[in-house]
Design an enzyme around this catalytic site. Structure first.
Site, PDB file in Angstrom:
ATOM      1  N   ASN A 155      -8.079   3.907  -2.372  1.00  0.00           N
ATOM      2  CA  ASN A 155      -7.443   2.726  -1.797  1.00  0.00           C
ATOM      3  C   ASN A 155      -6.765   1.914  -2.905  1.00  0.00           C
ATOM      4  O   ASN A 155      -6.870   2.262  -4.090  1.00  0.00           O
ATOM      5  CB  ASN A 155      -8.509   1.886  -1.067  1.00  0.00           C
ATOM      6  CG  ASN A 155      -7.909   1.044   0.040  1.00  0.00           C
ATOM      7  OD1 ASN A 155      -6.689   0.877   0.122  1.00  0.00           O
ATOM      8  ND2 ASN A 155      -8.751   0.495   0.884  1.00  0.00           N
ATOM      9  N   CYS A 182       0.831  -1.203   0.000  1.00  0.00           N
ATOM     10  CA  CYS A 182       0.000   0.000   0.000  1.00  0.00           C
ATOM     11  C   CYS A 182       0.867   1.255   0.000  1.00  0.00           C
ATOM     12  O   CYS A 182       0.543   2.255  -0.653  1.00  0.00           O
ATOM     13  CB  CYS A 182      -0.918   0.005   1.204  1.00  0.00           C
ATOM     14  SG  CYS A 182      -0.058  -0.064   2.777  1.00  0.00           S
ATOM     15  N   HIS A 223      -2.007   1.588   7.364  1.00  0.00           N
ATOM     16  CA  HIS A 223      -2.346   1.457   5.945  1.00  0.00           C
ATOM     17  C   HIS A 223      -2.238   2.820   5.252  1.00  0.00           C
ATOM     18  O   HIS A 223      -2.849   3.794   5.696  1.00  0.00           O
ATOM     19  CB  HIS A 223      -3.774   0.914   5.819  1.00  0.00           C
ATOM     20  CG  HIS A 223      -4.198   0.649   4.404  1.00  0.00           C
ATOM     21  ND1 HIS A 223      -3.437  -0.095   3.519  1.00  0.00           N
ATOM     22  CD2 HIS A 223      -5.309   1.026   3.715  1.00  0.00           C
ATOM     23  CE1 HIS A 223      -4.062  -0.160   2.359  1.00  0.00           C
ATOM     24  NE2 HIS A 223      -5.192   0.513   2.448  1.00  0.00           N
TER      25      HIS A 223
END
Lengths: 104, 247
Positions: B202, B26, B164
């Site tokens: 995302n 990520c 994240h």
């Protein structure tokens, strides 16, 4: 749709149907019956948790079946988190002498 | 700060939603998305950058086992830029000691990178006037998220445990909606309010969330969004007047 409509929670048959739909939607298959049963358990737990999250959320968020509904918290964190290893992210000092954040 | 901002509405700025698969990258995807967006804004040129180069060439080794956005920016600086996704495509796994940075032409580069203040108003101003930035949040509530604005408390989403990294691409305010809080507290159920939110990109594919995006409440450091707001700088730093020390 919102899990609120599923009150009082999915019954065993409904749960299996929901799990089958999940498998089709996200192309999931399991290597043996034991693994299937384990993933079904996790799926049921996640469905209940989604319902709880939606009740606790103060905004407009809806929670439910996602591509990660057959993963445990631990598996999800390991697969998708950014941490290099267990433990906290490094402590990075925010204030290095100046409030001038245009400076590197 | 304008009332709303959505960089997705400007062509050539926000690239397609990526999918990490089983690689914990990520941090690299957020960094690449940040540079792509800034490059699109500053140079009016759409680019898709190589996440694989960030993974293969990072100083910390196996980038599929996690990493940090600042390491991605350091890799871009050390390699004098990044190759295109087309030339150096994402594999979903890292080949140790197989950095192919020198084999491919660089299509974008950065001057440096900075961390913004932990202030949502200042973050909104920077986002609106400069472009998308990366943030690192607690992803606990994202696993089962489908749509809508997540409004959490520090108890339900610890702002100190961030794990994240994603790309912040805009902000806005929701239409007036029934207030869940009022209902929960037993107050008037018809109470309505509008909710300020952040729009975030995302890297879990388009089948997750709102076509790969999600929204977080704006104004109370939801899920630690202000902890590590980082961005590359793609333009030349403004020339500063020389200063002189008093004799």
């Amino acid at each position: 749709s919102s899990l609120r409509s599923q009150d009082p929670g999915p019954q065993p048959l409904e749960l299996k149907q929901a799990f089958t739909l999940f498998q089709i939607q996200y192309n999931r298959s399991y290597s043996n019956p034991e693994e299937y049963a384990r993933r079904l358990d996790i799926f049921a737990h996640n469905l209940a948790q989604a319902q709880q999250l939606e009740e606790e959320d103060l905004g407009t968020a809806e929670f439910g079946v996602t591509p990660f509904s057959d993963l445990t918290e631990e598996e999800f964190g390991r697969l998708y988190g950014h941490r290099r290893m267990d433990g906290e992210a490094p402590k990075v000092g925010r204030e290095v002498g100046s409030e001038e954040w245009g400076e590197s | 700060v304008p009332p709303t901002c959505d960089w997705r509405k400007l062509d050539g700025v926000i690239s397609s939603v990526k999918k990490q698969e089983s690689c914990s990258c990520c941090w690299a995807m957020a960094a690449a998305g940040n540079i792509e967006a800034l490059w699109g804004i500053k140079h009016r040129q759409s680019v898709e950058l190589s996440v694989q180069e960030l993974l293969d060439c990072g100083r910390c080794g196996d980038g599929c086992r996690g990493g940090f956005v600042w390491d991605a920016f350091i890799t871009v600086l050390n390699n004098s830029g990044l190759a295109s996704e087309k030339d150096y495509p994402f594999q979903g796994q890292v080949k140790p000691h197989r950095c192919l940075a020198k084999k491919h032409k660089k299509v974008a580069w950065i001057q440096d990178f900075i961390m913004l203040p932990d202030n949502e108003q200042k973050i909104a101003w920077y986002l609106a006037t400069q472009g998308p930035i990366t943030v690192t949040i607690n992803m606990k509530l994202l696993k089962l998220y489908k749509k809508g604005v997540i409004e959490a408390t520090p108890t339900s989403c610890d702002p100190f445990l961030v794990d994240h990294s994603v790309l912040l691409v805009g902000f806005g305010k929701s239409e007036s909606v029934a207030d869940r809080r009022a209902g929960a507290a037993g107050a008037q159920p018809q109470s309505r309010r509008s909710i300020p939110f952040w729009i975030l990109k995302n890297s879990w594919g388009t089948k997750w969330g709102e076509k790969g995006y999600f929204r977080l409440y704006r104004g109370n450091n939801t899920c630690g969004i202000t902890k590590y707001p980082l961005t590359a700088r793609v333009d030349q730093p403004a020339k500063k007047r020389p200063v002189s020390c008093p004799p």
